[in-house]
Design an enzyme around this catalytic site. Structure first.
Site, PDB file in Angstrom:
ATOM      1  N   ASP A 130      50.568  17.388 -15.152  1.00  0.00           N
ATOM      2  CA  ASP A 130      50.028  17.715 -16.480  1.00  0.00           C
ATOM      3  C   ASP A 130      50.340  19.167 -16.823  1.00  0.00           C
ATOM      4  OD1 ASP A 130      48.324  18.956 -14.691  1.00  0.00           O
ATOM      5  OD2 ASP A 130      46.500  17.957 -15.349  1.00  0.00           O
ATOM      6  N   HIS A 190      37.716  13.904 -14.325  1.00  0.00           N
ATOM      7  CA  HIS A 190      39.093  13.689 -14.788  1.00  0.00           C
ATOM      8  C   HIS A 190      40.102  13.775 -13.642  1.00  0.00           C
ATOM      9  CE1 HIS A 190      39.906  18.214 -15.974  1.00  0.00           C
ATOM     10  NE2 HIS A 190      40.283  17.992 -14.743  1.00  0.00           N
ATOM     11  N   ASN A 234      34.177  16.755 -14.369  1.00  0.00           N
ATOM     12  CA  ASN A 234      33.741  15.637 -15.228  1.00  0.00           C
ATOM     13  C   ASN A 234      34.426  14.324 -14.822  1.00  0.00           C
ATOM     14  OD1 ASN A 234      36.351  15.989 -16.054  1.00  0.00           O
ATOM     15  ND2 ASN A 234      35.895  16.282 -18.224  1.00  0.00           N
ATOM     16  N   GLU A 264      40.708  12.683 -19.513  1.00  0.00           N
ATOM     17  CA  GLU A 264      39.297  12.994 -19.666  1.00  0.00           C
ATOM     18  C   GLU A 264      38.472  11.707 -19.713  1.00  0.00           C
ATOM     19  OE1 GLU A 264      38.735  15.903 -19.076  1.00  0.00           O
ATOM     20  OE2 GLU A 264      39.479  17.393 -20.503  1.00  0.00           O
TER      21      GLU A 264
HETATM   22  C1  GLP Z   1      42.675  20.938 -14.100  1.00  0.00           C
HETATM   23  C2  GLP Z   1      43.881  20.051 -13.955  1.00  0.00           C
HETATM   24  C3  GLP Z   1      43.637  18.917 -13.024  1.00  0.00           C
HETATM   25  C4  GLP Z   1      42.962  19.418 -11.769  1.00  0.00           C
HETATM   26  C5  GLP Z   1      41.637  20.012 -12.087  1.00  0.00           C
HETATM   27  C6  GLP Z   1      40.858  20.470 -10.865  1.00  0.00           C
HETATM   28  O1  GLP Z   1      41.836  20.534 -15.115  1.00  0.00           O
HETATM   29  N1  GLP Z   1      44.325  19.487 -15.182  1.00  0.00           N
HETATM   30  O2  GLP Z   1      44.862  18.279 -12.724  1.00  0.00           O
HETATM   31  O3  GLP Z   1      42.796  18.339 -10.898  1.00  0.00           O
HETATM   32  O4  GLP Z   1      41.896  21.104 -12.924  1.00  0.00           O
HETATM   33  O5  GLP Z   1      40.867  21.858 -10.748  1.00  0.00           O
HETATM   34  P1  GLP Z   1      40.281  22.695  -9.565  1.00  0.00           P
HETATM   35  O6  GLP Z   1      41.044  22.294  -8.349  1.00  0.00           O
HETATM   36  O7  GLP Z   1      40.532  24.110  -9.940  1.00  0.00           O
HETATM   37  O8  GLP Z   1      38.854  22.362  -9.444  1.00  0.00           O
END
Ligand code: GLP
Length: 270
Positions: free
Chosen positions: A67, A138, A136, A143
């Site tokens: 992404d 995702h 959340n 989302e």
């Molecule tokens: C972002 C990315 C996700 C990732 C998530 C978790 O929102 N789009 O792909 O899994 O963050 O982030 P973190 O590892 O910083 O908690």
């Protein structure tokens, strides 16, 4: 769905790097799907170390980003493309042509999403998809409410996600882009193997719901329960609310199935 629980984020990162190295040894031309986020940082560090030590050869692999944000330039240091290059791809010596990123320009979002799906298909699909977990629920930028059969597309980011990611934008959620492009839940489910990596106490509640609750589109990560070969790798803090922790801890210590053997066996059901 296989769940394994390690003591801390460092042990989890090391186990992920081990699994990836094992896959690449068995399939040197493997295609890997790359996630971003703080959870991934020690994993990329561990992979770079293995490349530098000469044990891991990624030269035959291809990479696809999961992404990215829309609305900031590619070379903005906060774009996921920049982050992946800085933390992993450049340090691991991956040539630019081996890594693909969503490349959206205003006005061609749908075409770009389709082109990304096409590029994935032409590469033969993803052998192993790394995934983090949003607070959340995702995965990628899918989302809550994302259909389980959704494909790569532009999406609007939830306020919770923008808060979670604000630290890269001076702590101000209003500066986090409003839109992103992400592989869809359906796209992710087509990867031959998924590794969902979850660390830290802030994810304990959502992890328990995603793994042990009913699959629901209000919690996109729960779709992974339908994946035939998904391993969830969590640390003790993230696993604190899982019912079967003892069993999951024991599985972490074991050698674990080789990714290729697991794939050949059609994966492990939950
Ligand atoms: C972002 C990315 C996700 C990732 C998530 C978790 O929102 N789009 O792909 O899994 O963050 O982030 P973190 O590892 O910083 O908690």
């Amino acid at each position: 769905m296989e769940v394994i629980v390690g003591p801390d984020a460092a042990a989890v990162a090391c186990r992920c790097a081990e699994l990836i190295e094992q896959l690449v040894r068995e399939k040197p031309g493997a295609t890997l799907g790359l996630a971003t986020g703080r959870t991934m940082e020690p994993i990329y560090g561990a992979l770079v170390e293995r490349v530098t030590d000469g044990g891991l050869d990624l030269s035959g692999c291809r990479f696809f980003a999961l992404d990215d944000y829309l609305g900031i330039p590619h070379d903005d240091p906060r774009s996921f493309r920049s982050v992946l290059k800085r933390l992993f791809l450049d340090r691991a010596g991956v040539p630019a042509g081996r890594a693909c990123f969503p490349d959206p320009l205003p006005g061609n979002l749908e075409e770009e999403a389709e082109a990304y799906e096409k590029a994935l298909a032409q590469a033969g699909g993803i052998d192993l998809q790394l995934l983090g977990l949003g607070e959340n629920g995702h995965v990628g930028f899918n989302e809550p409410g994302s259909p389980f059969d959704s494909r790569t597309r532009a999406v609007e980011l939830c306020s919770r996600t923008r808060e979670q990611n604000a630290c890269a934008f001076g702590g101000d959620p209003s500066r986090v882009p409003r839109l992103g492009m992400t592989m869809g839940v359906g796209t992710i489910l087509e990867a031959r193997r998924c590794l969902l990596v979850v660390t830290g106490s802030a994810k304990a509640k959502v992890l328990a719901a995603a793994v042990e609750g009913p699959p629901t589109r209000t919690l996109p990560a729960s779709a992974l329960q339908h994946h035939p070969c998904c391993t969830v790798i969590a640390d003790e803090e993230a696993a604190a609310l899982l019912n079967d922790r003892d069993q999951y801890r024991a599985a972490f210590g074991s050698a674990g199935a080789s990714p290729a053997a697991t794939l050949a066996a059609g994966g492990r059901g939950r």
